[in-house]
Design a protein around this motif. Structure first.
Motif, PDB file in Angstrom:
ATOM      1  N   VAL A   1       0.840  -1.201   0.000  1.00  0.00           N
ATOM      2  CA  VAL A   1       0.000   0.000   0.000  1.00  0.00           C
ATOM      3  C   VAL A   1       0.871   1.245   0.000  1.00  0.00           C
ATOM      4  O   VAL A   1       0.565   2.239  -0.684  1.00  0.00           O
ATOM      5  CB  VAL A   1      -0.939  -0.028   1.221  1.00  0.00           C
ATOM      6  N   ARG A   2       1.946   1.191   0.752  1.00  0.00           N
ATOM      7  CA  ARG A   2       2.858   2.337   0.808  1.00  0.00           C
ATOM      8  C   ARG A   2       3.429   2.647  -0.569  1.00  0.00           C
ATOM      9  O   ARG A   2       3.479   3.823  -0.985  1.00  0.00           O
ATOM     10  CB  ARG A   2       3.973   2.012   1.802  1.00  0.00           C
ATOM     11  N   THR A   3       3.852   1.611  -1.298  1.00  0.00           N
ATOM     12  CA  THR A   3       4.409   1.810  -2.630  1.00  0.00           C
ATOM     13  C   THR A   3       3.365   2.344  -3.593  1.00  0.00           C
ATOM     14  O   THR A   3       3.625   3.278  -4.366  1.00  0.00           O
ATOM     15  CB  THR A   3       4.977   0.478  -3.156  1.00  0.00           C
ATOM     16  N   ARG A   4       2.172   1.765  -3.547  1.00  0.00           N
ATOM     17  CA  ARG A   4       1.122   2.205  -4.469  1.00  0.00           C
ATOM     18  C   ARG A   4       0.712   3.641  -4.206  1.00  0.00           C
ATOM     19  O   ARG A   4       0.550   4.434  -5.146  1.00  0.00           O
ATOM     20  CB  ARG A   4      -0.092   1.273  -4.352  1.00  0.00           C
ATOM     21  N   LEU A   5       0.529   4.002  -2.935  1.00  0.00           N
ATOM     22  CA  LEU A   5       0.136   5.375  -2.622  1.00  0.00           C
ATOM     23  C   LEU A   5       1.209   6.362  -3.070  1.00  0.00           C
ATOM     24  O   LEU A   5       0.897   7.424  -3.638  1.00  0.00           O
ATOM     25  CB  LEU A   5      -0.110   5.508  -1.117  1.00  0.00           C
ATOM     26  N   THR A   6       2.471   6.028  -2.819  1.00  0.00           N
ATOM     27  CA  THR A   6       3.551   6.926  -3.229  1.00  0.00           C
ATOM     28  C   THR A   6       3.589   7.064  -4.739  1.00  0.00           C
ATOM     29  O   THR A   6       3.726   8.181  -5.277  1.00  0.00           O
ATOM     30  CB  THR A   6       4.894   6.403  -2.699  1.00  0.00           C
ATOM     31  N   ALA A   7       3.468   5.935  -5.450  1.00  0.00           N
ATOM     32  CA  ALA A   7       3.518   5.978  -6.912  1.00  0.00           C
ATOM     33  C   ALA A   7       2.350   6.784  -7.480  1.00  0.00           C
ATOM     34  O   ALA A   7       2.528   7.612  -8.389  1.00  0.00           O
ATOM     35  CB  ALA A   7       3.505   4.560  -7.469  1.00  0.00           C
ATOM     36  N   ILE A   8       1.158   6.563  -6.954  1.00  0.00           N
ATOM     37  CA  ILE A   8      -0.016   7.287  -7.455  1.00  0.00           C
ATOM     38  C   ILE A   8       0.122   8.781  -7.184  1.00  0.00           C
ATOM     39  O   ILE A   8      -0.159   9.618  -8.058  1.00  0.00           O
ATOM     40  CB  ILE A   8      -1.293   6.727  -6.807  1.00  0.00           C
ATOM     41  N   ALA A   9       0.568   9.126  -5.976  1.00  0.00           N
ATOM     42  CA  ALA A   9       0.720  10.546  -5.640  1.00  0.00           C
ATOM     43  C   ALA A   9       1.774  11.217  -6.510  1.00  0.00           C
ATOM     44  O   ALA A   9       1.571  12.327  -7.014  1.00  0.00           O
ATOM     45  CB  ALA A   9       1.072  10.693  -4.163  1.00  0.00           C
TER      46      ALA A   9
ATOM     47  N   GLY B   1       4.431   5.645   5.529  1.00  0.00           N
ATOM     48  CA  GLY B   1       5.020   4.643   6.421  1.00  0.00           C
ATOM     49  C   GLY B   1       4.700   4.914   7.878  1.00  0.00           C
ATOM     50  O   GLY B   1       4.401   3.991   8.642  1.00  0.00           O
ATOM     51  N   ARG B   2       4.755   6.190   8.263  1.00  0.00           N
ATOM     52  CA  ARG B   2       4.433   6.541   9.648  1.00  0.00           C
ATOM     53  C   ARG B   2       2.954   6.290   9.946  1.00  0.00           C
ATOM     54  O   ARG B   2       2.601   5.832  11.037  1.00  0.00           O
ATOM     55  CB  ARG B   2       4.775   8.008   9.891  1.00  0.00           C
ATOM     56  N   THR B   3       2.095   6.582   8.960  1.00  0.00           N
ATOM     57  CA  THR B   3       0.658   6.364   9.152  1.00  0.00           C
ATOM     58  C   THR B   3       0.319   4.887   9.239  1.00  0.00           C
ATOM     59  O   THR B   3      -0.542   4.478  10.033  1.00  0.00           O
ATOM     60  CB  THR B   3      -0.120   7.014   7.997  1.00  0.00           C
ATOM     61  N   LEU B   4       0.996   4.064   8.415  1.00  0.00           N
ATOM     62  CA  LEU B   4       0.692   2.631   8.375  1.00  0.00           C
ATOM     63  C   LEU B   4       1.486   1.821   9.391  1.00  0.00           C
ATOM     64  O   LEU B   4       1.324   0.609   9.444  1.00  0.00           O
ATOM     65  CB  LEU B   4       0.961   2.089   6.971  1.00  0.00           C
ATOM     66  N   ARG B   5       2.334   2.486  10.171  1.00  0.00           N
ATOM     67  CA  ARG B   5       3.121   1.759  11.154  1.00  0.00           C
ATOM     68  C   ARG B   5       2.233   0.992  12.152  1.00  0.00           C
ATOM     69  O   ARG B   5       2.528  -0.165  12.483  1.00  0.00           O
ATOM     70  CB  ARG B   5       4.055   2.724  11.882  1.00  0.00           C
ATOM     71  N   PRO B   6       1.127   1.605  12.662  1.00  0.00           N
ATOM     72  CA  PRO B   6       0.240   0.814  13.544  1.00  0.00           C
ATOM     73  C   PRO B   6      -0.337  -0.411  12.853  1.00  0.00           C
ATOM     74  O   PRO B   6      -0.535  -1.450  13.486  1.00  0.00           O
ATOM     75  CB  PRO B   6      -0.854   1.820  13.920  1.00  0.00           C
ATOM     76  N   VAL B   7      -0.612  -0.308  11.536  1.00  0.00           N
ATOM     77  CA  VAL B   7      -1.139  -1.470  10.802  1.00  0.00           C
ATOM     78  C   VAL B   7      -0.101  -2.578  10.761  1.00  0.00           C
ATOM     79  O   VAL B   7      -0.425  -3.768  10.897  1.00  0.00           O
ATOM     80  CB  VAL B   7      -1.556  -1.044   9.382  1.00  0.00           C
TER      81      VAL B   7
ATOM     82  N   GLY C   1       9.506  11.404  -1.457  1.00  0.00           N
ATOM     83  CA  GLY C   1      10.105  11.028  -0.172  1.00  0.00           C
ATOM     84  C   GLY C   1       9.224  11.398   0.995  1.00  0.00           C
ATOM     85  O   GLY C   1       9.084  10.626   1.963  1.00  0.00           O
ATOM     86  N   LEU C   2       8.593  12.581   0.931  1.00  0.00           N
ATOM     87  CA  LEU C   2       7.712  13.009   2.018  1.00  0.00           C
ATOM     88  C   LEU C   2       6.489  12.105   2.117  1.00  0.00           C
ATOM     89  O   LEU C   2       6.086  11.706   3.222  1.00  0.00           O
ATOM     90  CB  LEU C   2       7.283  14.462   1.785  1.00  0.00           C
ATOM     91  N   ILE C   3       5.903  11.746   0.968  1.00  0.00           N
ATOM     92  CA  ILE C   3       4.731  10.858   0.978  1.00  0.00           C
ATOM     93  C   ILE C   3       5.125   9.470   1.465  1.00  0.00           C
ATOM     94  O   ILE C   3       4.394   8.833   2.225  1.00  0.00           O
ATOM     95  CB  ILE C   3       4.110  10.792  -0.433  1.00  0.00           C
ATOM     96  N   TRP C   4       6.293   8.983   1.038  1.00  0.00           N
ATOM     97  CA  TRP C   4       6.766   7.666   1.490  1.00  0.00           C
ATOM     98  C   TRP C   4       6.939   7.652   3.003  1.00  0.00           C
ATOM     99  O   TRP C   4       6.514   6.710   3.681  1.00  0.00           O
ATOM    100  CB  TRP C   4       8.077   7.354   0.790  1.00  0.00           C
TER     101      TRP C   4
END
Length: 448
Positions: free
Chosen positions: A8-16, A172-178, A165-168
């Motif tokens: 999800v992290r990779t996809r969100l970064t790529a899309i953004a 990552g920080r947002t999905l860390r709890p997941v 880099g900022l989105i990555w």
């Protein structure tokens, strides 16, 4: 080649990044086009002003073509026939530097000049007529545009890299709890269902996900505990009859031929019937736990079901049965299951009554109420809820030594709740079980 997982992290970064690249690219194109248009308009306005000034000078008796040495300013005076009559030094001796079309503003490459020339064709009114061609260096437009394009070619990739880099990092920080929840869920096994995933406490969707997962684990743990307890209790209940049956068989085989085989068979039959009832109860509860679909409800005369089960109690003759308060009522439900509710309640009351069991059935304001009371020792207030649990064991006054396995009341509650009703113990002497079900008004003209 090992495929990189599409997280999800990779996809969100790529899309953004791709979305921002498209927006920045479009914005860059708009900026370049707007700048080129603005500079071109300014240059054309300057050419028009210079042409007006030269024509005005010619009308005042001064030469139309200036004698200056400005190499960036090119001026030609052409006759109506297209012959060059006069020109500034840089284009002296050359033919017209642009087509003699009045009002044309165009960029031409003039031989001998390293830059493009923006030319204005201006017809001269009055006198002998003719055409004035005036041109200036077009690099005043091209150079700023070229600089802007180069700047954007550097800034846009840098901005995209910083943004990616900022989105990555943010993702990552947002999905860390997941990630922590996934790790914790992967380590939870059948023997440690008491563990829970960490809840970040942020109040967002991830926090709600953690709360939902923990609630699901609570239900799963409760279901597993109930299943384990059911298996343990069922094993305990089955061991007693099987032990007694084995003992009777061993005695019969080891004893003299004069053994009372008929008595052993009678005891075996009683034990077998008890085992059959226990298996039926366990099967009912297992189907209920598995979410078995409910049968199609039918309109039933509940008083007929109650009186039929009451006759069985009367035939056994162990207690006196009072049915004077049984009224005619109708409900929607399953005949077999509602009959089992009445039978279980009557058998429970019959086991624990001193002498009398009382039945009451009525419909008050659309709610059918069934009461089954006995004059026995009663049930303590603290045990009034626990008595509906599976294999519940109470004090000595209401033990199961008379044949009960502790599943009858659990089945009663399950069936009643499946019919949209409620069962509970009421206050009073002895034990009074009160069942409430949605009633059904009898059709007009129907008998009681």
């Amino acid at each position: 080649m090992k495929r990189v997982p599409r997280t999800v992290r990779t996809r969100l970064t790529a899309i953004a990044v791709m979305g921002c690249a498209a927006l920045l690219g479009l914005a860059s194109v708009v900026m370049v086009v707007a700048l080129r248009q603005q500079l071109t308009d300014n240059l054309d306005e300057s050419l028009g002003q210079r042409a007006d000034a030269l024509v005005a000078a010619g009308r005042g008796g001064r030469p139309l073509v200036p004698d200056g040495t400005d190499e960036d300013l090119l001026v030609q005076l052409c006759s109506p026939s297209g012959e060059v009559l006069a020109a500034t030094a840089p284009v002296a001796g050359r033919g017209p530097i642009a087509p003699l079309i009045p009002g044309v503003r165009t960029v031409h490459s003039v031989p001998g000049f390293p830059f493009g020339v923006r030319v204005l064709v201006r017809p001269i009114a009055g006198g002998d007529g003719g055409t004035l061609l005036i041109g200036v260096n077009a690099d005043d437009v091209a150079d700023p545009v070229r600089v802007l394009v180069r700047l954007l070619a550097i800034l846009v990739p840098v901005l995209l890299a910083i943004l990616g880099g900022l989105i990555w990092w943010t993702t990552g920080r947002t999905l860390r709890p997941v990630t922590r929840m996934r790790t914790e869920m992967a380590t939870i096994g059948a023997t440690d269902l008491g563990r829970r995933v960490p809840e970040p406490g942020t109040g967002d969707e991830i926090d709600l996900l953690a709360t939902t997962m923990n609630a699901t684990l609570d239900r799963l743990e409760d279901a597993v505990v109930r299943q384990q307890r059911l298996v343990a209790d069922a094993s305990h209940e089955l061991r007693g009859p099987l032990t007694r049956m084995r003992a009777d068989l061993e005695v019969e085989l080891a004893g003299p031929p004069t053994i009372d085989a008929r008595g052993v068979a009678s005891r075996m039959l009683a034990e077998t019937v008890g085992l059959q009832h226990l298996v039926d109860d366990l099967l009912h509860l297992a189907r209920s736990d598995a979410g078995a679909p409910r049968s199609t409800p039918m309109l039933l005369d509940l008083d007929d079901i109650v009186l039929r089960e009451a006759r069985r109690v009367v035939e056994r003759g162990r207690v006196r049965l009072d049915t004077g308060r049984v009224a005619a009522v109708q409900v929607l439900g399953d005949r077999g299951q509602l009959g089992r509710v009445v039978r279980n309640l009557l058998e429970n009351a019959e086991r624990h009554a001193s002498a009398v069991v009382t039945l009451a059935l009525q419909d008050v304001d659309g709610t059918v109420t069934l009461e089954v009371s006995d004059d026995g020792a009663g049930i303590a207030t603290a045990d009034r809820e626990r008595v509906f649990e599976r294999f519940a064991r109470l004090d000595d006054a209401r033990t199961r030594d008379a044949g009960g396995a502790g599943l009858g009341l659990a089945i009663v509650r399950d069936i009643v709740e499946r019919h949209g009703g409620h069962v509970a113990l009421a206050d009073g002497a002895g034990a009074t079980f009160m069942v409430r079900l949605p009633g059904h008004a009898p059709a007009a003209g129907a008998g009681a």
